[in-house]
Design a protein around this motif. Structure first.
Motif, PDB file in Angstrom:
ATOM      1  N   TYR B  46       0.836  -1.194   0.000  1.00 48.88           N
ATOM      2  CA  TYR B  46       0.000   0.000   0.000  1.00 48.88           C
ATOM      3  C   TYR B  46       0.875   1.250   0.000  1.00 48.88           C
ATOM      4  CZ  TYR B  46      -3.980  -2.973   0.707  1.00 48.88           C
ATOM      5  OH  TYR B  46      -4.944  -3.927   0.525  1.00 48.88           O
ATOM      6  N   VAL B  47       0.590   2.128  -0.958  1.00 50.51           N
ATOM      7  CA  VAL B  47       1.297   3.406  -1.035  1.00 50.51           C
ATOM      8  C   VAL B  47       0.269   4.489  -0.729  1.00 50.51           C
ATOM      9  CG1 VAL B  47       2.626   4.958  -2.513  1.00 50.51           C
ATOM     10  CG2 VAL B  47       2.836   2.484  -2.812  1.00 50.51           C
ATOM     11  N   ILE B  48       0.448   5.155   0.405  1.00 48.40           N
ATOM     12  CA  ILE B  48      -0.538   6.147   0.846  1.00 48.40           C
ATOM     13  C   ILE B  48       0.106   7.521   0.813  1.00 48.40           C
ATOM     14  CG2 ILE B  48      -2.047   6.865   2.725  1.00 48.40           C
ATOM     15  CD1 ILE B  48      -2.094   3.931   3.625  1.00 48.40           C
ATOM     16  N   ASN B  49      -0.454   8.382  -0.018  1.00 47.07           N
ATOM     17  CA  ASN B  49       0.133   9.705  -0.234  1.00 47.07           C
ATOM     18  C   ASN B  49      -0.796  10.796   0.307  1.00 47.07           C
ATOM     19  OD1 ASN B  49       0.093  12.084  -2.684  1.00 47.07           O
ATOM     20  ND2 ASN B  49       2.037  11.632  -1.715  1.00 47.07           N
ATOM     21  N   PHE B  50      -0.253  11.667   1.122  1.00 49.71           N
ATOM     22  CA  PHE B  50      -1.004  12.814   1.646  1.00 49.71           C
ATOM     23  C   PHE B  50      -0.741  14.013   0.750  1.00 49.71           C
ATOM     24  CE2 PHE B  50      -0.473   9.936   5.153  1.00 49.71           C
ATOM     25  CZ  PHE B  50      -1.694  10.000   5.828  1.00 49.71           C
ATOM     26  N   TRP B  51      -1.818  14.626   0.261  1.00 49.39           N
ATOM     27  CA  TRP B  51      -1.680  15.696  -0.720  1.00 49.39           C
ATOM     28  C   TRP B  51      -2.838  16.672  -0.567  1.00 49.39           C
ATOM     29  CZ3 TRP B  51      -5.039  16.454  -5.108  1.00 49.39           C
ATOM     30  CH2 TRP B  51      -6.170  15.613  -5.088  1.00 49.39           C
ATOM     31  N   LEU B  80      -3.295   4.890  -2.558  1.00 49.76           N
ATOM     32  CA  LEU B  80      -4.393   5.668  -1.972  1.00 49.76           C
ATOM     33  C   LEU B  80      -3.930   7.119  -1.838  1.00 49.76           C
ATOM     34  CD1 LEU B  80      -7.205   5.739  -0.552  1.00 49.76           C
ATOM     35  CD2 LEU B  80      -5.947   5.550   1.602  1.00 49.76           C
ATOM     36  N   LEU B  81      -4.715   8.032  -2.389  1.00 47.16           N
ATOM     37  CA  LEU B  81      -4.388   9.454  -2.279  1.00 47.16           C
ATOM     38  C   LEU B  81      -5.287  10.074  -1.208  1.00 47.16           C
ATOM     39  CD1 LEU B  81      -4.184  10.269  -6.106  1.00 47.16           C
ATOM     40  CD2 LEU B  81      -2.317   9.605  -4.572  1.00 47.16           C
ATOM     41  N   VAL B  82      -4.675  10.525  -0.124  1.00 48.11           N
ATOM     42  CA  VAL B  82      -5.441  11.102   0.980  1.00 48.11           C
ATOM     43  C   VAL B  82      -5.384  12.621   0.865  1.00 48.11           C
ATOM     44  CG1 VAL B  82      -5.686  11.292   3.472  1.00 48.11           C
ATOM     45  CG2 VAL B  82      -4.874   9.151   2.465  1.00 48.11           C
ATOM     46  N   ILE B 103      -7.391  11.359 -12.678  1.00 49.92           N
ATOM     47  CA  ILE B 103      -6.770  10.591 -11.597  1.00 49.92           C
ATOM     48  C   ILE B 103      -7.540   9.295 -11.407  1.00 49.92           C
ATOM     49  CG2 ILE B 103      -6.188  10.555  -9.124  1.00 49.92           C
ATOM     50  CD1 ILE B 103      -4.597  12.676 -10.603  1.00 49.92           C
ATOM     51  N   LYS B 104      -6.835   8.173 -11.552  1.00 54.59           N
ATOM     52  CA  LYS B 104      -7.511   6.881 -11.471  1.00 54.59           C
ATOM     53  C   LYS B 104      -7.381   6.246 -10.093  1.00 54.59           C
ATOM     54  CE  LYS B 104      -7.508   5.667 -16.337  1.00 54.59           C
ATOM     55  NZ  LYS B 104      -6.452   6.500 -16.931  1.00 54.59           N
ATOM     56  N   SER B 105      -6.373   6.646  -9.334  1.00 55.92           N
ATOM     57  CA  SER B 105      -6.173   6.064  -8.012  1.00 55.92           C
ATOM     58  C   SER B 105      -7.322   6.450  -7.090  1.00 55.92           C
ATOM     59  CB  SER B 105      -4.861   6.566  -7.404  1.00 55.92           C
ATOM     60  OG  SER B 105      -3.780   6.241  -8.242  1.00 55.92           O
ATOM     61  N   GLU B 106      -7.499   5.647  -6.071  1.00 52.18           N
ATOM     62  CA  GLU B 106      -8.549   5.924  -5.094  1.00 52.18           C
ATOM     63  C   GLU B 106      -8.197   7.199  -4.312  1.00 52.18           C
ATOM     64  OE1 GLU B 106      -9.294   2.659  -2.510  1.00 52.18           O
ATOM     65  OE2 GLU B 106     -10.971   3.664  -1.507  1.00 52.18           O
ATOM     66  N   VAL B 107      -9.179   8.082  -4.170  1.00 54.82           N
ATOM     67  CA  VAL B 107      -8.973   9.316  -3.422  1.00 54.82           C
ATOM     68  C   VAL B 107      -9.953   9.374  -2.257  1.00 54.82           C
ATOM     69  CG1 VAL B 107      -8.996  11.848  -3.514  1.00 54.82           C
ATOM     70  CG2 VAL B 107      -8.231  10.556  -5.502  1.00 54.82           C
ATOM     71  N   VAL B 108      -9.460   9.635  -1.066  1.00 54.97           N
ATOM     72  CA  VAL B 108     -10.348   9.907   0.068  1.00 54.97           C
ATOM     73  C   VAL B 108      -9.945  11.246   0.661  1.00 54.97           C
ATOM     74  CG1 VAL B 108     -10.758   7.485   0.649  1.00 54.97           C
ATOM     75  CG2 VAL B 108      -8.879   8.716   1.744  1.00 54.97           C
ATOM     76  N   PRO B 131       3.986  17.396   0.475  1.00 52.90           N
ATOM     77  CA  PRO B 131       3.569  15.994   0.447  1.00 52.90           C
ATOM     78  C   PRO B 131       4.292  15.102   1.453  1.00 52.90           C
ATOM     79  CG  PRO B 131       5.074  16.422  -1.365  1.00 52.90           C
ATOM     80  CD  PRO B 131       4.821  17.745  -0.688  1.00 52.90           C
ATOM     81  N   ALA B 132       3.574  14.013   1.815  1.00 55.70           N
ATOM     82  CA  ALA B 132       4.155  12.991   2.669  1.00 55.70           C
ATOM     83  C   ALA B 132       3.572  11.652   2.221  1.00 55.70           C
ATOM     84  CB  ALA B 132       3.818  13.257   4.124  1.00 55.70           C
ATOM     85  N   THR B 133       4.351  10.594   2.368  1.00 59.71           N
ATOM     86  CA  THR B 133       3.938   9.290   1.837  1.00 59.71           C
ATOM     87  C   THR B 133       4.320   8.165   2.793  1.00 59.71           C
ATOM     88  OG1 THR B 133       4.209  10.078  -0.440  1.00 59.71           O
ATOM     89  CG2 THR B 133       4.235   7.690  -0.120  1.00 59.71           C
ATOM     90  N   ILE B 134       3.430   7.196   2.873  1.00 58.31           N
ATOM     91  CA  ILE B 134       3.732   5.954   3.598  1.00 58.31           C
ATOM     92  C   ILE B 134       3.700   4.814   2.595  1.00 58.31           C
ATOM     93  CG2 ILE B 134       2.746   4.212   5.132  1.00 58.31           C
ATOM     94  CD1 ILE B 134       1.676   6.354   6.835  1.00 58.31           C
ATOM     95  N   ILE B 135       4.657   3.914   2.697  1.00 59.41           N
ATOM     96  CA  ILE B 135       4.566   2.660   1.950  1.00 59.41           C
ATOM     97  C   ILE B 135       4.592   1.539   2.978  1.00 59.41           C
ATOM     98  CG2 ILE B 135       5.563   1.208   0.143  1.00 59.41           C
ATOM     99  CD1 ILE B 135       6.988   3.644  -0.955  1.00 59.41           C
ATOM    100  N   TYR B 136       3.654   0.600   2.863  1.00 63.79           N
ATOM    101  CA  TYR B 136       3.714  -0.535   3.775  1.00 63.79           C
ATOM    102  C   TYR B 136       3.251  -1.833   3.137  1.00 63.79           C
ATOM    103  CZ  TYR B 136      -1.317  -0.805   5.053  1.00 63.79           C
ATOM    104  OH  TYR B 136      -2.665  -0.981   5.056  1.00 63.79           O
ATOM    105  N   LYS B 137       3.773  -2.885   3.696  1.00 61.14           N
ATOM    106  CA  LYS B 137       3.356  -4.229   3.295  1.00 61.14           C
ATOM    107  C   LYS B 137       3.360  -5.053   4.570  1.00 61.14           C
ATOM    108  CE  LYS B 137       4.944  -8.122   0.498  1.00 61.14           C
ATOM    109  NZ  LYS B 137       6.073  -8.585  -0.330  1.00 61.14           N
ATOM    110  N   ASN B 138       2.200  -5.506   4.955  1.00 67.01           N
ATOM    111  CA  ASN B 138       2.051  -6.208   6.231  1.00 67.01           C
ATOM    112  C   ASN B 138       2.647  -5.364   7.369  1.00 67.01           C
ATOM    113  OD1 ASN B 138       0.839  -8.230   4.719  1.00 67.01           O
ATOM    114  ND2 ASN B 138       2.751  -9.354   4.483  1.00 67.01           N
TER     115      ASN B 138
END
Lengths: 231, 163
Positions: B46-51, B80-82, B103-108, B131-138
């Motif tokens: 999951y790549v979660i980007n704050f924008w 996920l674009l937050v 923009i095709k990515s999910e935006v919340v 901007p700030a971003t989190i990448i996580y896997k498990n």
């Protein structure tokens, strides 16, 4: 022989520093990225907070400066002989969080200047990267928003970096102590940047009031969303 | 010319019922966001980007995230674009921006005013600048307070793909 070696090393280091500075001051998008990339954060879990940021921590002595106000006058902290301390706020003209905070900053100055803690606002953005932050537009902003405090132009972009401001608005509360300006609080104005009417906790005002009462600041650091400083 | 044609095509597409769904932007408070998106344990990355639409460096890096989404879709990478736009700007700013830039990515939209309480929950390293971003896997997770180029983002992503 040894001396020469040291001088050589110093000269090399100086060139390195100059190169870094010239990169930062270059008003290109690329340089902005370069500067931001310097703060790449390693592992989320393992890294302790103190290594994260350069700039001041609580208890550090803050530097004075000499920056141009929107009326053309140069302003330094030392100009305020009677002040007990200073509310230094890095802010800018158009960042929505800065705009949402304008009236609150004016109110803080009205509340705390008479008590010895004047607001000193500094715009850290490079107008060549952020065209909304030219000196002329700062003058217009100060007039339109009724700023009662200095709104200073960090023309050489050195002050924000020394303080470690990463965003606008970003607050540093300083207290005078034997001629030194000591950092007592870093962070947000309050707990609701977006809407002043819904504020529950006035972090900064509480901190100033604690200092005025001779107490230690209880909440020393807070976080808020802001616009990254445009270098 | 090509670009114009594709823009027209895109606009036509947006008038379909199907793409209308993607125009919705859900508002969440931090607790909801955290529960729904920060705790996945399913081997996807999951790549979660704050924008925000007003944040220039954020807008500039969005194409890199979109490109990652399309090129790594088969590698179980989800973007996920937050948005940290103000909630009253969803209809006037956020949705028009998503449509205009396709923009095709999910935006919340993260609608949670007390940032001091949730910023440290995203990362203790985060000053609050975007901007700030989190990448996580498990359980593996990294936080970045920076802008990304496609290459930089891809490099970081690959460290997770190996895991």
């Amino acid at each position: 022989m040894k001396m020469r070696k040291i001088i050589g090393t110093l000269a090399f280091a100086a060139i390195g520093i100059l190169t870094l500075n010239s990169c930062k001051n270059e008003p290109t998008d690329k340089s902005e990225e370069f500067a931001i990339n310097e703060t790449v954060q390693p592992e989320f879990v393992e890294m302790p907070t103190e290594t994260a940021a350069t700039g001041y921590s609580i208890g550090d002595e803050a530097t004075d400066f000499k920056l141009k106000d929107v009326n053309g006058k140069m302003v330094s902290l030392s100009d305020y002989g009677d002040a007990k301390g200073y509310i230094v706020i890095f802010t800018c003209n158009t960042c929505p969080f800065a705009v949402a905070s304008e009236q609150r900053i004016v109110d803080l100055d009205k509340e705390f200047k008479p008590k010895g803690y004047p607001v000193i606002a500094i715009n850290p953005n490079n107008p060549e990267v952020q065209p909304d932050d030219t000196y002329e537009l700062m003058q217009a902003k100060a007039k339109e928003a009724g700023f009662t405090f200095p709104y200073l132009y960090d023309e050489n972009q050195t002050v924000y970096a020394k303080y470690g401001a990463t965003k606008t608005p970003h607050v540093y509360l300083l207290q005078k102590d034997n001629g030194k300006n000591i950092v007592k609080y870093i962070g947000a104005i309050d707990d609701n940047v977006r809407n002043g009417a819904e504020v529950k906790d006035r972090f900064l005002a509480n901190a100033v009031n604690e200092l005025l009462a001779g107490k230690e600041v209880s909440v020393k650091e807070t976080k808020a969303i802001g616009c990254s400083v445009k270098q | 010319m090509n670009l114009e044609t594709s823009e027209v095509a895109m606009k036509n597409l947006q008038n379909n019922d199907e793409s209308f769904i993607s125009k919705k932007v859900v508002s969440l408070n931090f607790e909801q966001l955290q529960k729904k998106y920060f705790q996945k344990n399913n081997d996807s990355i999951y790549v979660i980007n704050f924008w925000a639409t007003w944040c220039k460096p954020c807008i500039k890096e969005l194409p890199a995230f979109e490109k990652i989404a399309s090129e790594y879709a088969d590698k179980r990478v989800k973007i996920l674009l937050v948005s940290l736009d103000f909630p009253d700007k969803i209809d006037s700013q956020v949705i028009p921006f998503i449509n205009k830039n396709n923009i095709k990515s999910e935006v919340v939209l993260l609608d949670d005013a007390d940032a001091n309480s949730w910023i440290p929950k995203v990362s203790t390293q985060w000053s609050g600048a975007i901007p700030a971003t989190i990448i996580y896997k498990n359980d593996a997770r990294k936080f970045y307070e920076q802008s990304f180029t496609f290459e930089e983002l891809e490099t970081e992503l690959k460290t997770f793909i190996k895991k």
